[in-house]
Design an enzyme around this catalytic site. Sequence first.
Site, mmCIF file in Angstrom:
data_model
loop_
_atom_site.group_PDB
_atom_site.id
_atom_site.type_symbol
_atom_site.label_atom_id
_atom_site.label_comp_id
_atom_site.label_asym_id
_atom_site.label_seq_id
_atom_site.Cartn_x
_atom_site.Cartn_y
_atom_site.Cartn_z
ATOM 1 C CG HIS A 70 -1.816 1.166 1.332
ATOM 2 N ND1 HIS A 70 -3.132 1.149 0.930
ATOM 3 C CD2 HIS A 70 -1.592 2.426 1.797
ATOM 4 C CE1 HIS A 70 -3.679 2.328 1.137
ATOM 5 N NE2 HIS A 70 -2.755 3.133 1.666
ATOM 6 C CD GLU A 71 1.540 3.597 3.633
ATOM 7 O OE1 GLU A 71 1.754 4.666 3.006
ATOM 8 O OE2 GLU A 71 0.503 3.394 4.285
ATOM 9 C CG HIS B 49 0.410 6.412 -0.708
ATOM 10 N ND1 HIS B 49 -0.577 7.213 -1.247
ATOM 11 C CD2 HIS B 49 -0.189 5.712 0.304
ATOM 12 C CE1 HIS B 49 -1.719 7.003 -0.601
ATOM 13 N NE2 HIS B 49 -1.510 6.103 0.334
ATOM 14 C CD GLU C 67 -5.563 5.509 0.155
ATOM 15 O OE1 GLU C 67 -5.641 4.387 0.700
ATOM 16 O OE2 GLU C 67 -4.691 6.358 0.456
#
Length: 502
Positions: A267-268, A271, A297
């Site tokens: 997820h990170e 980004h 996001e």
Amino acid sequence: MSPDAPKPDAPKNDAYEALIAHARETAALEQVAGRLSWDQETHMPRGAAAQRAEEMAAMEGVLHARRSDPRLRDWLAAVTPTEPVAEAQLAKIRRAWERAGRVPARLSQEIARVTSVAQGIWAEARARDDVAAFLPTLAEVVRLKREEGAALATGGDAYDALVDDYEPGMTGADISAMFDALRPRLVDLRGRILGASSRPAALHGSFGADTQIRLARDLAGAFGYDFTRGRIDIAVHPFSSGAGDDVRITTRIAESDPFNCFYSTIHEVGHAIYEQNIDPDYALTPIGGGVSMGVHESQSRICENQLGRSRAFTGWLFAQMRERFGEFGISSEEEFFATVNRVEPGFIRTEADEVHYNLHVMLRFDLERALIRGDLEVADLEEAWNSRFLADFGVAVDRASNGVLQDVHWSVGLFGYFPTYTLGNLYAGALHGAMRRALPDLDDQLAAGDLSGATGWLREHVQRHGGLYTPHQLISTAIGEEPGAGPLLEYLEAKFGAIYGV
């Protein structure tokens, strides 16, 4: 170090160069302030909290003065953009200048000071499940954010003004309409899944921390994270920080739940690669970062879910886990895919399955909107949270760290941020459909652990543009149509309908 104001008879491009030079220096200072926040979350000694708050307030004072510098008005008046990049740069500079001018420097610095302290108080209260220890500080944060929202709104809705910081042009009414479109089909899908006759097995066992972090690093690399311009650390709440050539991420480790580490990391990284892949010509300029938090996001969620939890990629991950951890009670790729995508009502938003995740966001949106509007007071927040959670999820909150204390966002003043998580899911659903149309062999690539086709498509159609376009322009162009809730809902219904036979 700031550039001198142009002389009255200076050519118009001199004013533009002065604006960009000023903006670059401001952006560089913003990155320094961001590094202070990163350090506070990862390595700062606990005893340094009060001093760090003063440092953050001082940095905010310098930044506020630069953002509201009266010379910006004159430079902006002297420039007429003639091409898209200059037009986008000037629009960003003008918007930041106008918003900074509405917020008193005193208030801006006080928010920075209080939220820096509040972050540590929240972390300690969360560790002790002690709501009472945090609520007085949260009440002060809410008071300051109400004041900021009112200043930005200039007579309009204070919550809308705060949302506009993260998703320009979005309003509370827009968000409510978006949630109204999602909720019925999400609730119906959840009901059918929870009523299914068979359920995937849960993961059990102990998975060593060192092995987890090694695999997490490999996953980060597979998704395109450039370690020469970044690093992974451990934090209470995973996050990504930075831009350009210094983009850092954090993850967390629980030896009983390696998925927490692996999917937080992916997820990170979503980004982080957005920031790393922006056109380097835009570095340290107003368009040199992600265009909005909703688009940001979308990059993290498509990496985590549509790619990282896909049947093809989980087959590759299953082999990696068996190689590194040995047998762990899951016998086949198909069983592993179902376990990774197991639907279960849970307390923690960041650990929620794709079916429940947006319901967590809806809860937070309604509560924070009520807090900013004064319809809910901080003293009543825990009761409101627990009542709403029980109604939405059918489970009573057992402790504060599983409830109102679980997220860092309110302690650091991020009111208006939560709705962008669901907007990002909508964008991710639409982008995933367009990606699959463009990459018919995507599953073959994912099954081999090869993310280059997918991440290359995202880089080309979304990431490299930074803030050149508006969020709506960017997503609409990438997918070839207007974004909406349909693709996400169809993806969820197809995927989970097949896993659960509903």
